[in-house]
Structures are given as C-alpha cells and as structure tokens.
Design a protein around this motif. Structure first.
Motif, PDB file in Angstrom:
ATOM      1  N   THR A  93       8.374   4.850  -7.182  1.00 15.22           N
ATOM      2  CA  THR A  93       8.540   3.402  -7.046  1.00 15.22           C
ATOM      3  C   THR A  93       7.242   2.813  -6.516  1.00 15.22           C
ATOM      4  OG1 THR A  93      10.901   3.649  -6.587  1.00 15.22           O
ATOM      5  CG2 THR A  93       9.869   1.557  -5.975  1.00 15.22           C
ATOM      6  N   PHE A  94       6.651   1.880  -7.260  1.00 17.30           N
ATOM      7  CA  PHE A  94       5.382   1.286  -6.861  1.00 17.30           C
ATOM      8  C   PHE A  94       5.610   0.102  -5.929  1.00 17.30           C
ATOM      9  CE2 PHE A  94       4.279   3.524 -10.752  1.00 17.30           C
ATOM     10  CZ  PHE A  94       3.108   4.167 -10.356  1.00 17.30           C
ATOM     11  N   ALA A  95       4.766   0.017  -4.911  1.00 16.70           N
ATOM     12  CA  ALA A  95       4.884  -1.021  -3.883  1.00 16.70           C
ATOM     13  C   ALA A  95       4.260  -2.325  -4.378  1.00 16.70           C
ATOM     14  CB  ALA A  95       4.208  -0.552  -2.600  1.00 16.70           C
ATOM     15  N   LEU A  96       4.879  -2.897  -5.383  1.00 16.21           N
ATOM     16  CA  LEU A  96       4.438  -4.180  -5.915  1.00 16.21           C
ATOM     17  C   LEU A  96       4.969  -5.316  -5.056  1.00 16.21           C
ATOM     18  CD1 LEU A  96       5.070  -3.407  -9.683  1.00 16.21           C
ATOM     19  CD2 LEU A  96       2.830  -3.793  -8.635  1.00 16.21           C
ATOM     20  N   PRO A  97       4.372  -6.492  -5.121  1.00 12.42           N
ATOM     21  CA  PRO A  97       4.887  -7.634  -4.362  1.00 12.42           C
ATOM     22  C   PRO A  97       6.323  -7.973  -4.757  1.00 12.42           C
ATOM     23  CG  PRO A  97       2.684  -8.096  -5.202  1.00 12.42           C
ATOM     24  CD  PRO A  97       3.141  -6.830  -5.864  1.00 12.42           C
ATOM     25  N   VAL A 115      -2.743   2.685 -12.773  1.00  9.68           N
ATOM     26  CA  VAL A 115      -3.080   1.317 -13.166  1.00  9.68           C
ATOM     27  C   VAL A 115      -1.799   0.660 -13.655  1.00  9.68           C
ATOM     28  CG1 VAL A 115      -4.502  -0.145 -14.650  1.00  9.68           C
ATOM     29  CG2 VAL A 115      -5.413   2.038 -13.785  1.00  9.68           C
ATOM     30  N   VAL A 116      -1.377  -0.398 -12.975  1.00  4.17           N
ATOM     31  CA  VAL A 116      -0.097  -1.047 -13.255  1.00  4.17           C
ATOM     32  C   VAL A 116      -0.352  -2.461 -13.774  1.00  4.17           C
ATOM     33  CG1 VAL A 116       2.110  -1.807 -12.291  1.00  4.17           C
ATOM     34  CG2 VAL A 116       1.025   0.298 -11.433  1.00  4.17           C
ATOM     35  N   TYR A 117       0.221  -2.759 -14.929  1.00  5.10           N
ATOM     36  CA  TYR A 117       0.227  -4.137 -15.431  1.00  5.10           C
ATOM     37  C   TYR A 117       1.529  -4.780 -14.997  1.00  5.10           C
ATOM     38  CZ  TYR A 117       0.580  -8.049 -18.702  1.00  5.10           C
ATOM     39  OH  TYR A 117       0.745  -9.299 -19.245  1.00  5.10           O
ATOM     40  N   GLY A 118       1.425  -5.776 -14.121  1.00  7.83           N
ATOM     41  CA  GLY A 118       2.600  -6.400 -13.537  1.00  7.83           C
ATOM     42  C   GLY A 118       3.148  -7.543 -14.374  1.00  7.83           C
ATOM     43  N   ILE A 123      -3.337  -6.910 -12.812  1.00  5.21           N
ATOM     44  CA  ILE A 123      -3.558  -5.471 -12.756  1.00  5.21           C
ATOM     45  C   ILE A 123      -3.585  -5.018 -11.308  1.00  5.21           C
ATOM     46  CG2 ILE A 123      -5.214  -3.605 -13.184  1.00  5.21           C
ATOM     47  CD1 ILE A 123      -3.877  -4.489 -15.734  1.00  5.21           C
ATOM     48  N   TYR A 124      -2.736  -4.037 -10.995  1.00  3.08           N
ATOM     49  CA  TYR A 124      -2.665  -3.427  -9.668  1.00  3.08           C
ATOM     50  C   TYR A 124      -3.086  -1.960  -9.803  1.00  3.08           C
ATOM     51  CZ  TYR A 124       0.317  -7.448  -8.515  1.00  3.08           C
ATOM     52  OH  TYR A 124       0.826  -8.717  -8.329  1.00  3.08           O
ATOM     53  N   MET A 125      -3.835  -1.462  -8.822  1.00  2.35           N
ATOM     54  CA  MET A 125      -4.240  -0.057  -8.830  1.00  2.35           C
ATOM     55  C   MET A 125      -3.764   0.616  -7.553  1.00  2.35           C
ATOM     56  SD  MET A 125      -8.107  -0.346 -10.310  1.00  2.35           S
ATOM     57  CE  MET A 125      -8.505  -1.631 -11.489  1.00  2.35           C
ATOM     58  N   PHE A 126      -3.173   1.799  -7.720  1.00  2.23           N
ATOM     59  CA  PHE A 126      -2.610   2.546  -6.600  1.00  2.23           C
ATOM     60  C   PHE A 126      -3.188   3.958  -6.585  1.00  2.23           C
ATOM     61  CE2 PHE A 126       0.498  -0.680  -7.640  1.00  2.23           C
ATOM     62  CZ  PHE A 126       1.032  -1.073  -6.407  1.00  2.23           C
ATOM     63  N   SER A 127      -3.553   4.442  -5.394  1.00  4.63           N
ATOM     64  CA  SER A 127      -3.927   5.851  -5.261  1.00  4.63           C
ATOM     65  C   SER A 127      -2.677   6.728  -5.177  1.00  4.63           C
ATOM     66  CB  SER A 127      -4.803   6.050  -4.031  1.00  4.63           C
ATOM     67  OG  SER A 127      -4.133   5.620  -2.854  1.00  4.63           O
ATOM     68  N   VAL A 133      -5.035  -0.128  -3.819  1.00  2.00           N
ATOM     69  CA  VAL A 133      -6.439   0.084  -3.465  1.00  2.00           C
ATOM     70  C   VAL A 133      -7.372  -0.969  -4.065  1.00  2.00           C
ATOM     71  CG1 VAL A 133      -6.145   2.563  -3.112  1.00  2.00           C
ATOM     72  CG2 VAL A 133      -6.749   1.704  -5.392  1.00  2.00           C
ATOM     73  N   ASN A 134      -6.824  -1.977  -4.740  1.00  5.90           N
ATOM     74  CA  ASN A 134      -7.689  -3.019  -5.289  1.00  5.90           C
ATOM     75  C   ASN A 134      -7.144  -4.392  -4.932  1.00  5.90           C
ATOM     76  OD1 ASN A 134      -5.432  -3.177  -7.143  1.00  5.90           O
ATOM     77  ND2 ASN A 134      -6.790  -4.158  -8.632  1.00  5.90           N
ATOM     78  N   THR A 135      -7.956  -5.394  -5.152  1.00  7.13           N
ATOM     79  CA  THR A 135      -7.470  -6.769  -5.121  1.00  7.13           C
ATOM     80  C   THR A 135      -6.960  -7.080  -6.522  1.00  7.13           C
ATOM     81  OG1 THR A 135      -9.092  -7.419  -3.447  1.00  7.13           O
ATOM     82  CG2 THR A 135      -8.070  -9.181  -4.744  1.00  7.13           C
ATOM     83  N   PRO A 136      -5.661  -7.277  -6.686  1.00  2.34           N
ATOM     84  CA  PRO A 136      -5.118  -7.482  -8.038  1.00  2.34           C
ATOM     85  C   PRO A 136      -5.827  -8.617  -8.760  1.00  2.34           C
ATOM     86  CG  PRO A 136      -3.361  -7.134  -6.458  1.00  2.34           C
ATOM     87  CD  PRO A 136      -4.606  -7.291  -5.652  1.00  2.34           C
ATOM     88  N   PHE A 137      -6.067  -8.423 -10.052  1.00  2.00           N
ATOM     89  CA  PHE A 137      -6.750  -9.456 -10.838  1.00  2.00           C
ATOM     90  C   PHE A 137      -5.948  -9.765 -12.093  1.00  2.00           C
ATOM     91  CE2 PHE A 137      -8.638  -5.347 -11.985  1.00  2.00           C
ATOM     92  CZ  PHE A 137      -8.594  -5.348 -13.371  1.00  2.00           C
ATOM     93  N   SER A 138      -6.046 -11.009 -12.527  1.00  2.00           N
ATOM     94  CA  SER A 138      -5.234 -11.490 -13.648  1.00  2.00           C
ATOM     95  C   SER A 138      -5.872 -11.153 -14.985  1.00  2.00           C
ATOM     96  CB  SER A 138      -5.042 -12.998 -13.535  1.00  2.00           C
ATOM     97  OG  SER A 138      -4.275 -13.489 -14.632  1.00  2.00           O
TER      98      SER A 138
END
Length: 231
Positions: A93-97, A115-118, A123-127, A133-138
């Motif tokens: 389970t990814f810790a998305l907003p 690499v998760v496309y929300g 785009i969200y990146m998780f280790s 681990v990133n600042t999500p970008f559109s």
C-alpha cells in the motif's frame, strides 16, 4: 488465444511478457505469461480488481521482486502475482495523499524506486511504499499509462480509433525533456470500425516496442498485441 475481454497492461521480466486481461467492466484480471521465443504461454487465476463497475480502464501491471504486481482499481494498493505459478501472494500500500489513488505504477530497479502515476495527474516516487522521496510533479490527468527506463518517465495517452499512443517524456527531476510524439503503427486495429478501440500501454522488449490495445466493437473486440521495430 483470448483470455479475457481486454488487455489493459503489459510488463516483462526480460524474457517473458506478462499481459493483463480484464473481464466485463474490468471487474477482474487474469495474468497471462507469454514467451515470444518459445511461443509458450500460461494463464493464471482470475482475481477481483474491486472496480466500481463504471466504464473506465483498470488493471495496470509492473514487475518487481520476481512478481507481477497488479494496481487495484481506485486504490493505493497493489498485489503481487508470482511470475512462475501466477498465483497471488503479497500486497503493498503506497502512502499517497488522502483522496489520491494509484492509477499506474512502475519499478526502476537500477535506482530502486517505485514510480507512481496518481489519480491527481502527478508522479510520486517511493523508495519503499511508505517513503516518498521526491516532490510530486504534474504530468496531466487522465493518461492511459506510464512506461519507464533508467533515464526517463514516459507518460502515455490515447483517444478512440487512433493507431498510436501520444507520449511525453520527463526526467526523474520532473523536467519535460521530450514533447509529445506519436508512437504508432498503421496495422493497429481496424480504423474503419467507428469508435471501437484504443491503445493502452507499451514496453521496451529485446529491441522492440511492444504495444497493447483493446477493442469493444466488431472486428476490434478483444485484446491486441503489436511488436514495433525501433528505428
């Protein structure tokens, strides 16, 4: 061989292709393993995707830790299917907003990143599933899928009866490095059947582009797989 109504996703372990077949209204998913060299194939168990029953795409997949992972519909959860037995086992389970679901997920093995496309078009990146681990970008909402390699994140979109995916490329810092281009082939489905198909996803495989499409009317009904030579 037809294993379901539609093909929604594709991934590879480097040797085999794994195709995600979904059923009516994409309510369930069946993973099929296909080896293009030996022509061997195997069909897995059918699993529930927990879809809402609405008419929307579902069933994106990715490869990680010797498993094919399925992105559950309208969820931030994925479940793993063993690549050999094609039986489901683990979940993540990814810790998305709050209020954001995972629409597509890929794993960058070299950089050990998910690499998760929300569903919010970012785009969200998780280790790991709990560590962003990133600042999500559109990259824009309502895309069909993402494809990645060690350098770029490709964001794919399509419209009905177009024989291509429109692809944009971003680096891992979120900078757009390639403006929209069409990845296409002129034998994808039958354009004479109006409003009857769309393209879904692609991967790189042994020097080829493998693209999947799905259709819902006439000669285009079902799942379709195409091998495209890179120039």
């Amino acid at each position: 061989t037809k294993y379901g109504q539609y093909i929604q996703g594709i991934t590879t372990d480097g040797d085999n292709l794994y195709l995600a077949y979904t059923g009516n209204k994409n309510a369930n998913i069946t993973i099929v393993r296909k080896n293009l060299v030996t022509n061997e194939s195997a069909k897995g168990t059918t699993y529930d995707l927990n879809t809402t029953g609405d008419n929307h795409d579902a069933g994106k997949i990715f490869f990680y830790n010797n498993q094919v992972w399925v992105v559950k519909d309208r969820s931030n959860q994925v479940f793993g299917i063993n690549k050999d037995t094609l039986v489901a086992s683990d979940t993540m389970t990814f810790a998305l907003p709050d209020g954001v679901n995972a629409f597509d997920v890929k794993y960058n093995e070299a950089n050990e990143l998910f690499v998760v496309y929300g569903s919010d078009g970012k785009i969200y990146m998780f280790s790991d599933p709990n560590t962003l681990v990133n600042t999500p970008f559109s990259v824009g909402a309502n895309k069909k899928s993402i494809t990645i390699n060690d350098s770029y994140i490709y964001v794919n979109s399509s419209s009905n009866n177009q024989q291509f995916l429109t692809v944009e490329a971003y680096d891992y810092d979120g900078k757009k490095v390639i403006n929209a281009f069409n990845l296409s082939a002129d034998n994808i489905c039958d354009t004479s059947v109006a409003d009857s198909f769309n393209t879904q996803a692609f991967i790189e495989y042994k020097g080829l582009i493998i693209m999947v499409a799905l259709g819902w009317k006439g000669a285009n009904n079902g799942g379709h797989v195409y091998a495209i030579t890179m120039k």
